[in-house]
Design an enzyme around this catalytic site. Structure first.
Site, mmCIF file in Angstrom:
data_model
loop_
_atom_site.group_PDB
_atom_site.id
_atom_site.type_symbol
_atom_site.label_atom_id
_atom_site.label_comp_id
_atom_site.label_asym_id
_atom_site.label_seq_id
_atom_site.Cartn_x
_atom_site.Cartn_y
_atom_site.Cartn_z
ATOM 1 N N ASP A 57 -5.343 28.327 -9.445
ATOM 2 C CA ASP A 57 -5.164 29.663 -10.016
ATOM 3 C C ASP A 57 -4.684 30.617 -8.912
ATOM 4 O O ASP A 57 -5.163 30.579 -7.779
ATOM 5 C CB ASP A 57 -6.487 30.159 -10.621
ATOM 6 C CG ASP A 57 -6.283 31.360 -11.520
ATOM 7 O OD1 ASP A 57 -6.420 31.212 -12.746
ATOM 8 O OD2 ASP A 57 -5.957 32.456 -11.001
ATOM 9 N N ASN A 71 -10.062 30.356 -22.647
ATOM 10 C CA ASN A 71 -10.046 31.647 -23.329
ATOM 11 C C ASN A 71 -9.079 31.609 -24.509
ATOM 12 O O ASN A 71 -8.018 30.984 -24.422
ATOM 13 C CB ASN A 71 -9.601 32.752 -22.360
ATOM 14 C CG ASN A 71 -10.617 32.991 -21.253
ATOM 15 O OD1 ASN A 71 -11.823 33.005 -21.510
ATOM 16 N ND2 ASN A 71 -10.154 33.166 -20.030
ATOM 17 N N GLU A 130 -4.660 35.780 -20.938
ATOM 18 C CA GLU A 130 -3.483 36.488 -20.410
ATOM 19 C C GLU A 130 -2.218 35.677 -20.618
ATOM 20 O O GLU A 130 -1.134 36.234 -20.827
ATOM 21 C CB GLU A 130 -3.627 36.704 -18.891
ATOM 22 C CG GLU A 130 -4.674 37.713 -18.493
ATOM 23 C CD GLU A 130 -4.930 37.673 -16.985
ATOM 24 O OE1 GLU A 130 -4.081 37.149 -16.240
ATOM 25 O OE2 GLU A 130 -5.991 38.160 -16.582
ATOM 26 N N HIS A 134 -4.948 26.706 -21.638
ATOM 27 C CA HIS A 134 -5.285 26.152 -20.324
ATOM 28 C C HIS A 134 -6.790 26.131 -20.146
ATOM 29 O O HIS A 134 -7.511 26.953 -20.696
ATOM 30 C CB HIS A 134 -4.628 26.970 -19.203
ATOM 31 C CG HIS A 134 -4.836 28.444 -19.322
ATOM 32 N ND1 HIS A 134 -4.089 29.224 -20.190
ATOM 33 C CD2 HIS A 134 -5.699 29.276 -18.725
ATOM 34 C CE1 HIS A 134 -4.491 30.486 -20.093
ATOM 35 N NE2 HIS A 134 -5.488 30.533 -19.214
ATOM 36 N N MET A 135 -7.222 25.189 -19.333
ATOM 37 C CA MET A 135 -8.637 25.070 -19.005
ATOM 38 C C MET A 135 -8.826 25.535 -17.563
ATOM 39 O O MET A 135 -8.123 25.072 -16.667
ATOM 40 C CB MET A 135 -9.056 23.597 -19.154
ATOM 41 C CG MET A 135 -10.480 23.314 -18.766
ATOM 42 S SD MET A 135 -10.821 21.537 -18.921
ATOM 43 C CE MET A 135 -11.226 21.427 -20.653
ATOM 44 N N HIS A 136 -9.768 26.472 -17.364
ATOM 45 C CA HIS A 136 -10.148 26.869 -16.005
ATOM 46 C C HIS A 136 -11.250 25.926 -15.528
ATOM 47 O O HIS A 136 -12.225 25.694 -16.256
ATOM 48 C CB HIS A 136 -10.739 28.283 -15.998
ATOM 49 C CG HIS A 136 -9.796 29.382 -16.391
ATOM 50 N ND1 HIS A 136 -9.221 30.241 -15.479
ATOM 51 C CD2 HIS A 136 -9.345 29.788 -17.610
ATOM 52 C CE1 HIS A 136 -8.464 31.128 -16.109
ATOM 53 N NE2 HIS A 136 -8.520 30.875 -17.409
HETATM 54 P P1 AMP Z 1 -6.396 33.481 -18.915
HETATM 55 O O1 AMP Z 1 -6.965 34.850 -18.709
HETATM 56 O O2 AMP Z 1 -7.428 32.499 -19.420
HETATM 57 O O3 AMP Z 1 -5.133 33.488 -19.731
HETATM 58 O O4 AMP Z 1 -6.030 32.959 -17.470
HETATM 59 C C1 AMP Z 1 -4.760 33.058 -16.914
HETATM 60 C C2 AMP Z 1 -4.908 32.716 -15.470
HETATM 61 O O5 AMP Z 1 -3.628 32.397 -14.957
HETATM 62 C C3 AMP Z 1 -5.479 33.835 -14.604
HETATM 63 O O6 AMP Z 1 -6.689 33.392 -13.984
HETATM 64 C C4 AMP Z 1 -4.370 34.100 -13.588
HETATM 65 O O7 AMP Z 1 -4.874 34.371 -12.300
HETATM 66 C C5 AMP Z 1 -3.590 32.800 -13.608
HETATM 67 N N1 AMP Z 1 -2.189 32.885 -13.234
HETATM 68 C C6 AMP Z 1 -1.260 33.792 -13.648
HETATM 69 N N2 AMP Z 1 -0.060 33.526 -13.096
HETATM 70 C C7 AMP Z 1 -0.225 32.418 -12.333
HETATM 71 C C8 AMP Z 1 0.631 31.636 -11.490
HETATM 72 N N3 AMP Z 1 1.916 31.944 -11.316
HETATM 73 N N4 AMP Z 1 0.091 30.570 -10.842
HETATM 74 C C9 AMP Z 1 -1.195 30.259 -10.989
HETATM 75 N N5 AMP Z 1 -2.063 30.950 -11.767
HETATM 76 C C10 AMP Z 1 -1.587 32.008 -12.419
#
Ligand code: AMP
Length: 114
Positions: free
Chosen positions: A31, A88, A96, A101-103
């Site tokens: 991330d 999420n 976002e 995606h899985m964190h």
């Molecule tokens: P979500 O809020 O679950 O959609 O998580 C999106 C995640 O993507 C966030 O934790 C961001 O920090 C991450 N993110 C956004 N752009 C990038 C990128 N170019 N490379 C890696 N992670 C990213």
């Protein structure tokens, strides 16, 4: 829904990032804004915008997210201490990027989620 997103560009290697793992179904990378010492994103290689878009056709891909999460947790040596997996969905959850995606978060006590 946009067909293009930042994760598709990472998967297709149009944007250069450290790819931790990639196979025919999923890709894992760090991330950009880590919320824990280990913060990895594991994403399907095809666009599934949110959990609401999941169908039975996606079951193997979604299962692979867990298999790869466990593999990376072991590689990062956080499998015994523990970790959290988060997916999420939509704005109340703070999604976002509209590419499911899985964190994978770990490497320190994460505290209670709720
Ligand atoms: P979500 O809020 O679950 O959609 O998580 C999106 C995640 O993507 C966030 O934790 C961001 O920090 C991450 N993110 C956004 N752009 C990038 C990128 N170019 N490379 C890696 N992670 C990213």
């Amino acid at each position: 829904m946009k067909k293009d997103n930042i994760f598709i560009n990472i998967i297709k290697k149009k944007i250069k990032v450290d790819i931790l793992y990639q196979d025919e179904l999923v890709t894992a990378f760090y991330d950009l804004n880590p919320k824990a010492p280990v913060h990895v994103l594991i994403v399907p290689n095809i666009l599934i915008p949110t959990v609401n878009h999941v169908t039975t056709n996606d079951e193997i891909i979604l299962g692979r997210l867990f298999v790869v999460a466990a593999k990376i947790a072991k590689k990062k040596n956080i499998h015994s201490s523990g970790y959290r997996l988060i997916v999420n969905c939509n704005h109340h959850a703070g999604q976002e990027i509209y590419h499911l995606h899985m964190h994978l978060l770990g490497g320190k006590p994460l505290g209670p989620l709720l």
